[in-house]
Motif scaffolding. Structure first.
Motif, PDB file in Angstrom:
ATOM      1  N   LEU A   1      65.556  35.625  60.387  1.00 25.65           N
ATOM      2  CA  LEU A   1      65.525  36.145  59.021  1.00 25.65           C
ATOM      3  C   LEU A   1      64.382  35.598  58.159  1.00 25.65           C
ATOM      4  CD1 LEU A   1      69.366  35.823  58.547  1.00 25.65           C
ATOM      5  CD2 LEU A   1      68.130  37.986  58.465  1.00 25.65           C
TER       6      LEU A   1
ATOM      7  N   ILE B   1      64.048  32.296  57.083  1.00 19.77           N
ATOM      8  CA  ILE B   1      64.596  31.380  56.070  1.00 19.77           C
ATOM      9  C   ILE B   1      64.140  29.963  56.445  1.00 19.77           C
ATOM     10  CG2 ILE B   1      66.702  30.439  55.018  1.00 19.77           C
ATOM     11  CD1 ILE B   1      68.094  33.084  55.777  1.00 19.77           C
TER      12      ILE B   1
ATOM     13  N   CYS C   1      71.638  37.370  49.381  1.00 20.85           N
ATOM     14  CA  CYS C   1      72.643  37.608  50.419  1.00 20.85           C
ATOM     15  C   CYS C   1      72.893  39.083  50.642  1.00 20.85           C
ATOM     16  CB  CYS C   1      73.952  36.933  50.058  1.00 20.85           C
ATOM     17  SG  CYS C   1      73.962  35.299  50.699  1.00 20.85           S
TER      18      CYS C   1
ATOM     19  N   CYS D   1      70.037  40.389  52.639  1.00 23.35           N
ATOM     20  CA  CYS D   1      70.176  39.856  53.996  1.00 23.35           C
ATOM     21  C   CYS D   1      71.253  40.628  54.767  1.00 23.35           C
ATOM     22  CB  CYS D   1      70.517  38.371  53.911  1.00 23.35           C
ATOM     23  SG  CYS D   1      70.828  37.619  55.484  1.00 23.35           S
TER      24      CYS D   1
ATOM     25  N   CYS E   1      73.427  28.142  55.499  1.00 27.68           N
ATOM     26  CA  CYS E   1      72.185  28.811  55.087  1.00 27.68           C
ATOM     27  C   CYS E   1      71.889  28.385  53.642  1.00 27.68           C
ATOM     28  CB  CYS E   1      72.396  30.313  55.173  1.00 27.68           C
ATOM     29  SG  CYS E   1      71.225  31.254  54.196  1.00 27.68           S
TER      30      CYS E   1
ATOM     31  N   HIS F   1      70.752  29.969  51.312  1.00 32.94           N
ATOM     32  CA  HIS F   1      71.075  31.028  50.347  1.00 32.94           C
ATOM     33  C   HIS F   1      72.561  31.392  50.384  1.00 32.94           C
ATOM     34  CE1 HIS F   1      66.776  31.591  50.019  1.00 32.94           C
ATOM     35  NE2 HIS F   1      66.688  31.837  51.307  1.00 32.94           N
TER      36      HIS F   1
HETATM   37 FE1  FES Z   1      71.754  35.773  55.027  1.00 26.76          FE
HETATM   38 FE2  FES Z   1      71.924  33.283  54.387  1.00 26.76          FE
HETATM   39  S1  FES Z   1      72.187  34.132  56.348  1.00 26.76           S
HETATM   40  S2  FES Z   1      71.290  34.885  53.140  1.00 26.76           S
END
Ligand code: FES
Length: 289
Positions: A83, A85, A127, A130, A219, A221
């Motif tokens: 993703l 991150i 989120c 995501c 995570c 976020h």
């Molecule tokens: Fe999607 Fe944290 S895994 S925002």
């Protein structure tokens, strides 16, 4: 404390009784198997793509699916979305690769950087962007690679917290999407939740009992855990609440027809002319800027 099944030294409690490590694993996998059978989640010879994030729940799901795949006769591969991150995504990928290789399950990896952005570039409603990215990429990858089902590691508390949150905001249609098996239609691949009746704690203990690696940090976020805390609180006051609501939810039927069209940009199913994923790409991608 001794195992109530074989008399060896106990490892932990599972649904009111103490078990040794081996009996705990057997009981946990037995409970996942009963849920898969109860809700008819998987049919013979179906191809299942398991969404792996590296967290305890998805690792527990992949392990239990692997242990049941031969007995229940289905094919299994895993899927990871990088993703973008900070260090979290690289760490999660490394753990997912390790788990897949221990379990001898093929791991497919997709990076959202290939679409020109990272989740770290999204400053608001991170989120929900995501979540949209994950749903879109899982579905597209699964369909293009001829999988019958996408399995996600949602546990009982995730489902109930979602349900409460959506009831609060009046999105009752969402309760349909929280079921243990959702049939596919048109370009949408079917979904299953093998850990529908398992709690977060049970998943954690199972992964520890199996001595599998997992990512323990959240995570950066991650959304607030308020709704989950409410679920824990109700369960404490009303023991059995979790399973009772989940079983009633699985039985409930709504006959609303989903209206859908095809996205003008990518052709995936959407409710508007351009799907949310393409709108996210247009908004965040450096390539489209
Ligand atoms: Fe999607 Fe944290 S895994 S925002």
């Amino acid at each position: 404390m001794m195992c109530s099944s074989c008399g060896k030294r106990a490892f932990e409690k599972f649904r009111g009784r103490y078990y040794c490590r081996e009996c705990f694993i057997r009981k946990y996998e037995g409970a996942v198997e009963s849920a898969i059978r109860r809700y008819r989640m998987v049919k013979k010879n179906e191809r299942v793509l398991a969404a792996l994030s590296g967290g305890k729940d998805s690792v527990a799901m992949l392990m239990s699916l692997k242990s049941l795949s031969r007995k229940l006769n289905f094919e299994l591969e895993a899927f990871f979305i990088h993703l973008g991150i900070e260090d979290y995504s690289d760490k999660s990928l490394a753990v997912s690769q390790k788990v897949s290789s221990i379990l001898d399950v093929e791991l497919n990896v997709v990076r959202i950087e290939d679409y020109g952005f990272r989740i770290d570039d999204v400053k608001r409603k991170t989120c929900s962007v995501c979540g949209n990215v994950k749903r879109y990429l899982f579905n597209r990858f699964a369909r293009e690679n001829r999988f019958d089902l996408i399995a996600t590691g949602h546990c009982a508390e995730d489902i109930l917290a979602n349900l409460l949150k959506n009831m609060y905001s009046g999105n009752l249609g969402w309760s349909e999407k929280q079921k243990p098996r959702i049939e596919g239609y048109d370009r949408m691949v079917g979904r299953i939740r093998p850990l529908y009746e398992m709690s977060e704690r049970e998943n954690l203990l199972y992964v520890l009992a199996r001595e599998l690696p997992f990512v323990s940090e959240e995570c950066p976020h991650a959304p607030s855990t308020m709704w989950k805390e409410i679920v824990y609180d109700i369960e404490k006051r009303v023991p059995g609440y979790r399973v009772s609501v989940l079983r009633n939810l699985a039985r409930e039927r709504r006959d609303e027809k989903t209206e859908y069209r095809y996205c003008k940009k990518c052709g995936e199913i959407t409710t508007s002319s351009i799907c949310q994923f393409c709108r996210n790409v247009m908004k965040y991608s450096k390539k489209s800027g």
